[in-house]
Scaffold this motif. Sequence first.
Motif, PDB file in Angstrom:
ATOM      1  N   THR A 301       0.839  -1.201   0.000  1.00 14.29           N
ATOM      2  CA  THR A 301       0.000   0.000   0.000  1.00 14.29           C
ATOM      3  C   THR A 301       0.876   1.254   0.000  1.00 14.29           C
ATOM      4  O   THR A 301       0.606   2.214  -0.737  1.00 14.29           O
ATOM      5  CB  THR A 301      -0.936   0.007   1.219  1.00 14.29           C
ATOM      6  OG1 THR A 301      -1.771  -1.146   1.177  1.00 14.29           O
ATOM      7  CG2 THR A 301      -1.801   1.257   1.237  1.00 14.29           C
ATOM      8  N   GLY A 302       1.947   1.240   0.803  1.00 14.09           N
ATOM      9  CA  GLY A 302       2.849   2.387   0.870  1.00 14.09           C
ATOM     10  C   GLY A 302       3.538   2.672  -0.450  1.00 14.09           C
ATOM     11  O   GLY A 302       3.650   3.833  -0.873  1.00 14.09           O
ATOM     12  N   ILE A 303       3.986   1.617  -1.135  1.00 11.04           N
ATOM     13  CA  ILE A 303       4.641   1.798  -2.434  1.00 11.04           C
ATOM     14  C   ILE A 303       3.651   2.342  -3.463  1.00 11.04           C
ATOM     15  O   ILE A 303       3.948   3.278  -4.205  1.00 11.04           O
ATOM     16  CB  ILE A 303       5.238   0.469  -2.937  1.00 11.04           C
ATOM     17  CG1 ILE A 303       6.376   0.006  -2.024  1.00 11.04           C
ATOM     18  CG2 ILE A 303       5.760   0.614  -4.364  1.00 11.04           C
ATOM     19  CD1 ILE A 303       6.913  -1.363  -2.364  1.00 11.04           C
ATOM     20  N   ALA A 304       2.463   1.740  -3.513  1.00 15.27           N
ATOM     21  CA  ALA A 304       1.459   2.135  -4.500  1.00 15.27           C
ATOM     22  C   ALA A 304       1.056   3.597  -4.305  1.00 15.27           C
ATOM     23  O   ALA A 304       0.898   4.358  -5.273  1.00 15.27           O
ATOM     24  CB  ALA A 304       0.238   1.239  -4.407  1.00 15.27           C
ATOM     25  N   GLU A 305       0.917   4.026  -3.052  1.00 12.85           N
ATOM     26  CA  GLU A 305       0.544   5.405  -2.781  1.00 12.85           C
ATOM     27  C   GLU A 305       1.663   6.376  -3.124  1.00 12.85           C
ATOM     28  O   GLU A 305       1.439   7.419  -3.749  1.00 12.85           O
ATOM     29  CB  GLU A 305       0.134   5.561  -1.310  1.00 12.85           C
ATOM     30  CG  GLU A 305      -1.192   4.888  -0.972  1.00 12.85           C
ATOM     31  CD  GLU A 305      -1.550   5.036   0.500  1.00 12.85           C
ATOM     32  OE1 GLU A 305      -0.695   5.490   1.293  1.00 12.85           O
ATOM     33  OE2 GLU A 305      -2.695   4.675   0.861  1.00 12.85           O
ATOM     34  N   GLN A 306       2.887   6.034  -2.731  1.00 15.25           N
ATOM     35  CA  GLN A 306       4.026   6.927  -2.974  1.00 15.25           C
ATOM     36  C   GLN A 306       4.306   7.109  -4.456  1.00 15.25           C
ATOM     37  O   GLN A 306       4.598   8.208  -4.921  1.00 15.25           O
ATOM     38  CB  GLN A 306       5.275   6.383  -2.267  1.00 15.25           C
ATOM     39  CG  GLN A 306       6.536   7.228  -2.465  1.00 15.25           C
ATOM     40  CD  GLN A 306       6.428   8.598  -1.818  1.00 15.25           C
ATOM     41  OE1 GLN A 306       5.824   8.736  -0.757  1.00 15.25           O
ATOM     42  NE2 GLN A 306       7.006   9.621  -2.453  1.00 15.25           N
TER      43      GLN A 306
END
Length: 312
Positions: A301-306
């Motif tokens: 989730t963190g990678i996709a958002e960033q």
Amino acid sequence: MDWTVKQRFDIEPFLKQLVSEARALPVSGKVADYIPALARVNPEQVGLALATVDGKLYCAGNATVGFSIQSLSKIFGLVMAMNRAGDSLWQRVHMEPSGLPFNSIVQLDYEHGIPRNPFINAGAILIADVLVSHYSASRQALISFIRQLAGCEQIFADDDVFQSERQHGSRNAAMAYLMKSFGNIEADVEKVLAHYFYQCSVNMSCKQLASSLTFLANRGVQPLTEKVVCSRRDAHRVNAILSTSGMYDQSGEFAFTVGLPAKSGVGGGIVAIVPGYGVICAWSPRLNNFGNSCLGMHMITGIAEQLGLSVY
């Protein structure tokens, strides 16, 4: 974030930061304990890898540590079956979300032995039947396929996990025999189950998984070798089913919040496909109530958002 910005973004330090953040989170979830060999895995491990279609590979944490890929193996089996059986495959297994647990017997009986999709257990057992029926040595064919994709001959099935799967696979056996009663399993059921348990027992790392599945982000072509693994249409189809059915009963929520085709496994691994960009693989053994890795979900989730990776 567009493609040119993604290229300039310093990814590896960001992945290391995500792993550190994940390790600092309060403990949540538990390891899969219905398969004894999985219950013995160190739950503190956290790995993260990103392989891009232009040949770059970024790793953080325990990204080179092997783990039981479990249901992630269903992707490899499905691609092999699609290549061998063609469109006739979809007369025996459908492509709809199940809306019920991945090991539901009730739904399978109600729908006359035709699994809802290839990523629930019944569907993957059906795919195993296709492979057993089309290959004289289906297990060797599968492991050879995976090794070629990963560019590594040192990938094996873990025998402890395999034996544990066989000893605690009664529900899977029940589904296989039920499909056999409807005429939707062609090969010997015990051989089909042995193939299914074997593929779930394959041991790979985040690094190997991310690298091996980049063809799904590249219209069916493995970027480093330029080998056509599957057709562009079939790559599209696999990604579509991953989007709707790859994350067990949390698939809708994952599509809603993350927006990437993805598959999880009860070994704690998650792979997410970013068409045109690459593949993310996260691993941590503790699972939430849906059977998905708690920290793996957090990191992807963190990678996709960033990076702004949602396909929607």
